[in-house]
Design a protein around this motif. Structure first.
Motif, PDB file in Angstrom:
ATOM      1  N   TYR A   1     -15.557 -21.538  -6.278  1.00  0.00           N
ATOM      2  CA  TYR A   1     -16.550 -20.668  -6.893  1.00  0.00           C
ATOM      3  C   TYR A   1     -17.959 -20.972  -6.391  1.00  0.00           C
ATOM      4  N   ALA A   2     -18.716 -19.923  -6.152  1.00  0.00           N
ATOM      5  CA  ALA A   2     -20.144 -20.007  -5.884  1.00  0.00           C
ATOM      6  C   ALA A   2     -20.762 -18.710  -6.377  1.00  0.00           C
ATOM      7  N   THR A   3     -21.854 -18.793  -7.099  1.00  0.00           N
ATOM      8  CA  THR A   3     -22.451 -17.594  -7.697  1.00  0.00           C
ATOM      9  C   THR A   3     -22.852 -16.573  -6.644  1.00  0.00           C
ATOM     10  N   GLU A   4     -23.170 -17.042  -5.428  1.00  0.00           N
ATOM     11  CA  GLU A   4     -23.640 -16.132  -4.388  1.00  0.00           C
ATOM     12  C   GLU A   4     -22.521 -15.377  -3.680  1.00  0.00           C
ATOM     13  N   LEU A   5     -21.247 -15.691  -3.983  1.00  0.00           N
ATOM     14  CA  LEU A   5     -20.138 -15.033  -3.284  1.00  0.00           C
ATOM     15  C   LEU A   5     -20.108 -13.527  -3.551  1.00  0.00           C
ATOM     16  N   ALA A   6     -20.352 -13.114  -4.777  1.00  0.00           N
ATOM     17  CA  ALA A   6     -20.326 -11.686  -5.101  1.00  0.00           C
ATOM     18  C   ALA A   6     -21.376 -10.943  -4.283  1.00  0.00           C
ATOM     19  N   ALA A   7     -22.578 -11.507  -4.204  1.00  0.00           N
ATOM     20  CA  ALA A   7     -23.638 -10.874  -3.432  1.00  0.00           C
ATOM     21  C   ALA A   7     -23.301 -10.843  -1.948  1.00  0.00           C
ATOM     22  N   LYS A   8     -22.725 -11.922  -1.451  1.00  0.00           N
ATOM     23  CA  LYS A   8     -22.371 -11.978  -0.033  1.00  0.00           C
ATOM     24  C   LYS A   8     -21.332 -10.923   0.312  1.00  0.00           C
TER      25      LYS A   8
ATOM     26  N   LEU B   1      -9.553  -3.490   4.522  1.00  0.00           N
ATOM     27  CA  LEU B   1     -10.516  -3.552   5.617  1.00  0.00           C
ATOM     28  C   LEU B   1     -11.109  -4.939   5.828  1.00  0.00           C
ATOM     29  N   MET B   2     -11.569  -5.583   4.736  1.00  0.00           N
ATOM     30  CA  MET B   2     -12.323  -6.824   4.883  1.00  0.00           C
ATOM     31  C   MET B   2     -12.003  -7.804   3.760  1.00  0.00           C
ATOM     32  N   ALA B   3     -12.259  -9.076   4.033  1.00  0.00           N
ATOM     33  CA  ALA B   3     -12.198 -10.110   3.007  1.00  0.00           C
ATOM     34  C   ALA B   3     -13.152 -11.225   3.412  1.00  0.00           C
ATOM     35  N   TYR B   4     -13.748 -11.835   2.407  1.00  0.00           N
ATOM     36  CA  TYR B   4     -14.624 -12.991   2.636  1.00  0.00           C
ATOM     37  C   TYR B   4     -14.181 -14.070   1.660  1.00  0.00           C
ATOM     38  N   SER B   5     -13.681 -15.183   2.206  1.00  0.00           N
ATOM     39  CA  SER B   5     -13.050 -16.159   1.321  1.00  0.00           C
ATOM     40  C   SER B   5     -12.952 -17.529   1.969  1.00  0.00           C
ATOM     41  N   ALA B   6     -12.701 -18.521   1.120  1.00  0.00           N
ATOM     42  CA  ALA B   6     -12.329 -19.842   1.602  1.00  0.00           C
ATOM     43  C   ALA B   6     -10.879 -19.776   2.067  1.00  0.00           C
ATOM     44  N   ASP B   7     -10.448 -20.796   2.797  1.00  0.00           N
ATOM     45  CA  ASP B   7      -9.072 -20.859   3.283  1.00  0.00           C
ATOM     46  C   ASP B   7      -8.181 -21.411   2.171  1.00  0.00           C
ATOM     47  N   TYR B   8      -7.381 -20.543   1.567  1.00  0.00           N
ATOM     48  CA  TYR B   8      -6.552 -20.961   0.439  1.00  0.00           C
ATOM     49  C   TYR B   8      -5.470 -21.945   0.864  1.00  0.00           C
TER      50      TYR B   8
END
Length: 332
Positions: A150-157, A265-272
């Protein structure tokens, strides 16, 4: 989270059976550590397969030198229903087990609600401190530890990346599951949208059968793209979401790379896969005597952008070069 697809080589050979069969075959002694797996997906699948919920965790144990003769496993499943996690956790506690491993925050809450004594190792999607799962990241205290992405800035990114991919984006649909409304993602997304000047069409989806109507409502609201918020049920429906996105001409930004592999189309994430693998380190330390409350909760340092060019072509979208240059994974 939905398991990441990848082969497990030697481990797949060693574990090419379901856990019930493994447990039946093990001659568990009083000294054999018993690991409880609190699963959202069914336990009856081969857990070293490419669709396994705990496959990379098992790979991590293998990489640390463990064999099936040294460990005993018990799996209890919620059968894809968050409401059944508590009962599954209680079953593991009553056995009992030496440590409980989960791959999601809803399962972590269920496990902690069932025991304050048995160590819990988990992946946490939200803020573990704000959620009451830990006192701090550095010193969790209590009986729970693991990894949080979790990071609060992920939604904005994610919104910013979607806006860069779709110039002129004004309205974004959002798929959220009200069952996990206690997680911070809706609030973070609303705050990010206000800051970026984007309107939202928020759709609450608690069952797979509600997805069709949710897409229709988003389209009727004028959505030009959509976000999928973290949730296990929605993760399980990634292929269906991808198909509906094509049908309704809505580019999707998701929170896990498997969505892109399934056609979003897209995803932005850590490597699960990396996070699941890391859970084995925690279990190893706990089995060797370290208290879970003394093991810091870790956070990923890298997040990856995945894009699907085949989907972009199907949607008639030409992704800007700036987006393609940022992408860590491009599916063609």
């Amino acid at each position: 989270m939905k398991p990441k697809r990848r082969p497990f080589l030697k481990l797949a050979v060693a574990l090419a059976m379901s856990f019930p069969a493994i447990v039946a075959a093990q001659q568990t002694s009083a000294k054999t550590p018993r690991i409880g797996l609190l699963a959202w997906w069914p336990c009856g699948m081969p857990y070293a397969s490419e669709t396994s919920e705990f496959g990379m965790f098992m790979q991590g144990l293998h990489d640390l030198g463990y064999t099936l003769h040294e460990l005993s496993f018990e799996c209890r499943s919620a059968s894809k229903q968050d409401s059944r996690l508590a009962a599954a956790a209680r079953d593991l506690v009553q056995l009992p087990v030496d440590v409980i491993v989960t791959s999601s925050q809803p399962a972590a809450h269920a496990a902690q609600g069932a025991t304050d004594a048995i160590p819990i190792v988990t992946i946490i999607s939200g803020d573990p401190v704000a959620a009451g799962l830990a006192r701090s990241l550095a010193k969790p205290g209590g009986n729970l530890t693991g990894v949080t992405y979790y990071a609060t800035e992920l939604a904005a990114k994610r919104l910013q990346l979607l806006m860069e991919a779709i110039p002129g984006l004004a309205t974004v649909g959002v798929l959220a599951n009200p069952v996990v409304s206690y997680l911070p993602f809706e609030t973070d997304t609303k705050q990010a949208a206000r800051h970026l000047g984007v309107a939202l069409s928020l759709q609450q989806v608690s069952e797979p059968g509600e997805l069709d109507a949710a897409f229709s409502r988003m389209k009727a609201d004028g959505a030009q793209a959509a976000l999928v918020l973290p949730d296990l049920m929605l993760a399980d429906q990634s292929s269906r979401i991808a198909a509906l996105a094509i049908e309704h001409h809505l580019p999707i930004m998701a929170w896990g790379s498997w969505y892109v592999a399934d056609g979003c189309l897209m995803a932005y994430s850590a490597d699960y896969g990396v996070m699941q693998h890391r859970l084995a380190y925690y279990v190893d330390r706990i089995l060797k005597g370290t208290k879970p409350g003394e093991l810091p909760i870790e956070q990923p340092t890298k997040f990856d952008l995945s894009v699907n060019l085949k989907t972009a072509n199907a949607l008639g979208i030409e992704l800007p070069q700036s987006v393609l240059l940022m992408a860590d994974e491009v599916i063609e």
